[in-house]
Write an enzyme that holds these catalytic residues in place. Structure first.
Site, mmCIF file in Angstrom:
data_model
loop_
_atom_site.group_PDB
_atom_site.id
_atom_site.type_symbol
_atom_site.label_atom_id
_atom_site.label_comp_id
_atom_site.label_asym_id
_atom_site.label_seq_id
_atom_site.Cartn_x
_atom_site.Cartn_y
_atom_site.Cartn_z
ATOM 1 N N GLU B 58 -7.312 -17.645 4.102
ATOM 2 C CA GLU B 58 -8.631 -17.749 4.975
ATOM 3 C C GLU B 58 -8.722 -16.613 5.928
ATOM 4 O OE1 GLU B 58 -7.099 -20.486 4.220
ATOM 5 O OE2 GLU B 58 -8.629 -21.663 3.231
ATOM 6 N N HIS B 127 -10.280 -32.686 6.226
ATOM 7 C CA HIS B 127 -11.307 -32.503 5.365
ATOM 8 C C HIS B 127 -12.580 -33.115 6.034
ATOM 9 C CE1 HIS B 127 -7.764 -31.309 3.004
ATOM 10 N NE2 HIS B 127 -8.794 -30.649 2.200
#
Lengths: 335, 324
Positions: B58, B127
Site C-alpha cells: 500500500e 476490516h
C-alpha cells in the site's frame, strides 16, 4: 538474475564536463548563500544542504530533458537546479516569497518545478520514491520514452516503500532509475548503526541491475547514469545506482544550535573535504587542458553574479498573499 | 435509466470514464478478480497497461498513484478495505492532500483512492473501520461517501473528470443496494451538494453512507406517528454542504446526525458543531448524534450489531429530541 552494469565506453567530454562543473558550482554557491542566510536568521524555516553531493544530481540530470521526471528529497536544492530549475525561483522560495518556485508556500523542503519535470523535493524521507515510481508508470503508459529518477539517501533506504517499489518496478519494467545518494548518515545517525548489510544488495535481490560508484566523481556518475537511463528508455526496466558520497554540511544548518555534541569527527569531515567533487572536477579539466585558472575565475564570477542577482530578486519580491493559499488547495474549488 | 447495484454503478462509471479518457489507469490488489465486483471486466476491456494488479504494497500504491497523477496520468488506486489506506497513509495524507498547496498550485492531482468502509459482517476490527473523520482532517482531499447507486456513479464520474485528489468510500454492506441509475454518459453528481432525500418539517436527520438506509427506515417509523422528517445525505464530506444542513435545521429546529464512525471527532460531531455555531437560535433541543462507541469493533455478530447505528437507535434519538 542481477547483472552488474557493464562499463559504458562513452565519456562526457570536456565541454560537457565544463557545463556540469558550472551547474555544480551554481548549486554550491547558491547553497552557501542560503546557509549564510539561515545562520543569520533570515530564513523562516530550516535548510538541508547537499554540499559535497552535487556531482550525483548533476551527473544524472545531465542526461534528462524537461519531459523526464525527478523525485527528490528534503535535501533537494541540488536536484532542483540540476533539473533546470532557476536560481531565482529557488532562492525566492526558500526566502518565502511569492515569486518562489512554489509561491512561497512550499519552502526549502518542497521546491518543485513541474515545467522542468522536477516533481518535487519532499519532506517525508522516502516520499519521493513513490512519486517518482508513479511518474515512471505515467511515462510507461504514455509510451513516449520518458524516464523517471528517484533520488534518495541511505536513510530513506530503511523505508518500506523502497523494497515495495523495487518489486513493482521490476514486475512492471518501469522506466525508473533509483539513485541512492549514500552520504553515510541517516539524519544524525551513522548509516552503519541503522542499515544492515549493503543497500545495493537489496536492489540486487530483486534482480535490478545495480552499480555502486564514487558519487563524488561526476564522470563516474554520468557514465553509470547513461547506461541506466538508456536501459529505461528502451523499456528494459529499472536500475539502481548507489553513489557513495558525503554531506559536507550537517543534516540541517541550524543543528549546531540544538545538538549537545558533534556526531561526526572533524577528521572524517576533513577526509571527505579532500574528496570534494568540485575541486576534483576542476583538477580533471585542468589535466585535460580544458580549463585554466583564469577560466575557472571567470566561471566563479559568472556563478557569483547569478546568485547575487537571485538574492536581490528574492529580496525585492513580496511575500505571498492568503488568496494564493486558498486557491492552491484544490483545482476550481475553495477549501 | 437502468436498475443496478451500487458496485455495478461504480463499475459503469469506471467503464464510461476510462473509455472517455484513455489516460486513466486503475490499479490495486486483485483488481482483475475484483473482490467487491466494482472492477470486474475492466482488465478484459482495457488491458494490462491500464488495469494492473499490484502486490500487497500500500505504501508504494498510494505514493505511485499520486506520482502518476502529478505526471498527468489520472490514477484510480483501489485499496480494497479502508483500513489498508492506513498502511499506505503517507501517499494519501502527506502527498495527495498536501502537494498542490506545497507546490504553490502547480500540481494537479487527479487521483482517486477507492476503499470499502464499515462494519456489519464480522470481519473484525481491522476490516471494519469507517475512517473518514481522519481523512476529513487532512486539509486537501475530497471525500465521497455515496449511499445510492446513482450517487455512486455520479460521484465517481465527477472524481474521474476532475483534477482533485479524492477518497471514494464504498459502504461495504450496501454494495448490493439496488437503484435506478442514469445512463446519460454525462450524468455527474457534484461535490459539496447534499441530497435532500425527503423533505419534512419536524426534525432534520443527516445520515452518512450506509446510515442513510437506516435513516430512511427510521423516518418511515416516525411518519407513522405523524412526525415529519427532513432527511439529508451530504454525499461528500469534503467539501461538506453545510448550507443545506443549516437551512434545514433553521426550518425544523431539531437535528439528529447518524454516522457509523466512532463518535469522538466523527463527521457527526463536526456537523453538530457547525450547526451549533450557525443555527443556535433556531434549535429547539440539543443535537443528538447516533454513532459508534469509541472502541474497536468486536467480531461476534450480536456485539457488532449492538454497537452500530440502526433504525431503532435513530428513532430513539429523534424521540428524545422531540420530547424536549
Amino acid at each position: 538474475m542481477s547483472q552488474p552494469n557493464t562499463r559504458h565506453n562513452s565519456t562526457p567530454g570536456s565541454e560537457r564536463l565544463t557545463a556540469m562543473l558550472e551547474r555544480m558550482l551554481l548549486i554550491r554557491r547558491t547553497e552557501e548563500q542560503l546557509g549564510a542566510d539561515s545562520r543569520a536568521g533570515e530564513l523562516p524555516g530550516n535548510v538541508h544542504l547537499c554540499a559535497g553531493q552535487e556531482a550525483i544530481a548533476v551527473g544524472v540530470c545531465n542526461h534528462l530533458s524537461d519531459s523526464d521526471y525527478v523525485g527528490s528529497t528534503h535535501r533537494g536544492h541540488g536536484h532542483f537546479l540540476a533539473k533546470g530549475g532557476s536560481v531565482r525561483s529557488l532562492i525566492a522560495e526558500v526566502h518565502a516569497k511569492s515569486t518562489g518556485a512554489c509561491g512561497g508556500l512550499g519552502g526549502s523542503m518542497h521546491v518543485t518545478d513541474l515545467s522542468k519535470g522536477m516533481i518535487g523535493a519532499n519532506g517525508i524521507v522516502g516520499g519521493g520514491i513513490g512519486l517518482a515510481a508513479g511518474a515512471a508508470l505515467s511515462a510507461q503508459v504514455a509510451g513516449e520514452g520518458q524516464v523517471a529518477v528517484a533520488f534518495f539517501g541511505d536513510g530513506a533506504s530503511s523505508q518500506g516503500i523502497l523494497p515495495e517499489v523495487f518489486n513493482i518496478a521490476v514486475l512492471w519494467k518501469l522506466p525508473l532509475i533509483l539513485v541512492c545518494e549514500y552520504n553515510g548518515y541517516s539524519e544524525f545517525s551513522a548509516s552503519s548503526t541503522v542499515n544492515a548489510g549493503e543497500i545495493a544488495d537489496r536492489a540486487r535481490a530483486f534482480g535490478i541491475p545495480t552499480d555502486v560508484i564514487d558519487g563524488n566523481d561526476v564522470e563516474a556518475v554520468w557514465t553509470s547514469a547513461a547506461i541506466a537511463i538508456e536501459r529505461a528508455r528502451k523499456g528494459e526496466g529499472p536500475s539502481f545506482i548507489e553513489a557513495k558520497t558525503y554531506r559536507l554540511r550537517g543534516h540541517l544548518e541550524a543543528e549546531d544550535g540544538f545538538l549537545q555534541a558533534p556526531y561526526r569527527s572533524e577528521e572524517e569531515i576533513d577526509q571527505w573535504r579532500a574528496r570534494d567533487p568540485i575541486p576534483q572536477l576542476v583538477k580533471r579539466l585542468t589535466e585535460m587542458s580544458a580549463m585554466s585558472d583564469a577560466d575557472f575565475e571567470i566561471l566563479e564570477a559568472k556563478v557569483a553574479a547569478e546568485v547575487k542577482d537571485a538574492l536581490q530578486f528574492a529580496n525585492d519580491s513580496e511575500p505571498p498573499e492568503m488568496e494564493r493559499v486558498l486557491s492552491s488547495v484544490f483545482v476550481d474549488q475553495l477549501p | 435509466m437502468a436498475k443496478m447495484r451500487l458496485t455495478q454503478a461504480i463499475n459503469a462509471a469506471y467503464f464510461e470514464e476510462m473509455e472517455r479518457n484513455e489516460r486513466i489507469v486503475l490499479f490495486g490488489e486483485d483488481v482483475e478478480v475484483s473482490m467487491f465486483g466494482d472492477t470486474r471486466g475492466l482488465h478484459a476491456k482495457f488491458g494490462s497497461n491500464r488495469i494492473r494488479n499490484t502486490p500487497i504494497s500500500e505504501s508504494a500504491m498510494t505514493g505511485m498513484a499520486v506520482g502518476a497523477a502529478m505526471a498527468g496520468t489520472p490514477a484510480i488506486c483501489h485499496l480494497m478495505f479502508s483500513n489498508f489506506a492506513l498502511t499506505g497513509f503517507d501517499g494519501i495524507a502527506n502527498q495527495a492532500a498536501k502537494l498542490r498547496l506545497m507546490t504553490g498550485g502547480q500540481a494537479r492531482l487527479p487521483v482517486t483512492f477507492v476503499a470499502a468502509i464499515g462494519a456489519g459482517t464480522s470481519t473484525g476490527a481491522q476490516h471494519s473501520d469507517t475512517p473518514y473523520p481522519m481523512f476529513m482532517n487532512l486539509g486537501g482531499i475530497n471525500i465521497a461517501v455515496p449511499a445510492t447507486p446513482a450517487d455512486a456513479k455520479g460521484l465517481m464520474k465527477s472524481a474521474l473528470r476532475g483534477f482533485n485528489p479524492t477518497i471514494f468510500l464504498l459502504p461495504r454492506v450496501r454494495g448490493a443496494t439496488s437503484g435506478e441509475v442514469s445512463e446519460d454518459p454525462d450524468f455527474l453528481v457534484p461535490y459539496g451538494k447534499a441530497s435532500v432525500m425527503q423533505e419534512g418539517s419536524d426534525i432534520t436527520i443527516v445520515a452518512i453512507g450506509s446510515c442513510v438506509h437506516h435513516a430512511i427506515r427510521a423516518a418511515k417509523a416516525l411518519a407513522e406517528d405523524g412526525i415529519s422528517v427532513e432527511l439529508i445525505d451530504p454525499r461528500t464530506l469534503v467539501p461538506l454542504d453545510t448550507d443545506t444542513i443549516v437551512a434545514s435545521v433553521r426550518k425544523t429546529g431539531r437535528l439528529v446526525v447518524v454516522d457509523e464512525a466512532r463518535d469522538r471527532c466523527s463527521a457527526a460531531s463536526h456537523i453538530a458543531a457547525v450547526v451549533g455555531d450557525e443555527a443556535f437560535s433556531s434549535l429547539k433541543a440539543s443535537i443528538k448524534r447516533v454513532t459508534s462507541p469509541n472502541i474497536p469493533m468486536p467480531y461476534a455478530p450480536a456485539l457488532e450489531r449492538a454497537l452500530l447505528p440502526d433504525p431503532d437507535k435513530i428513532v430513539a434519538a429523534a424521540r428524545l429530541t422531540l420530547a424536549s
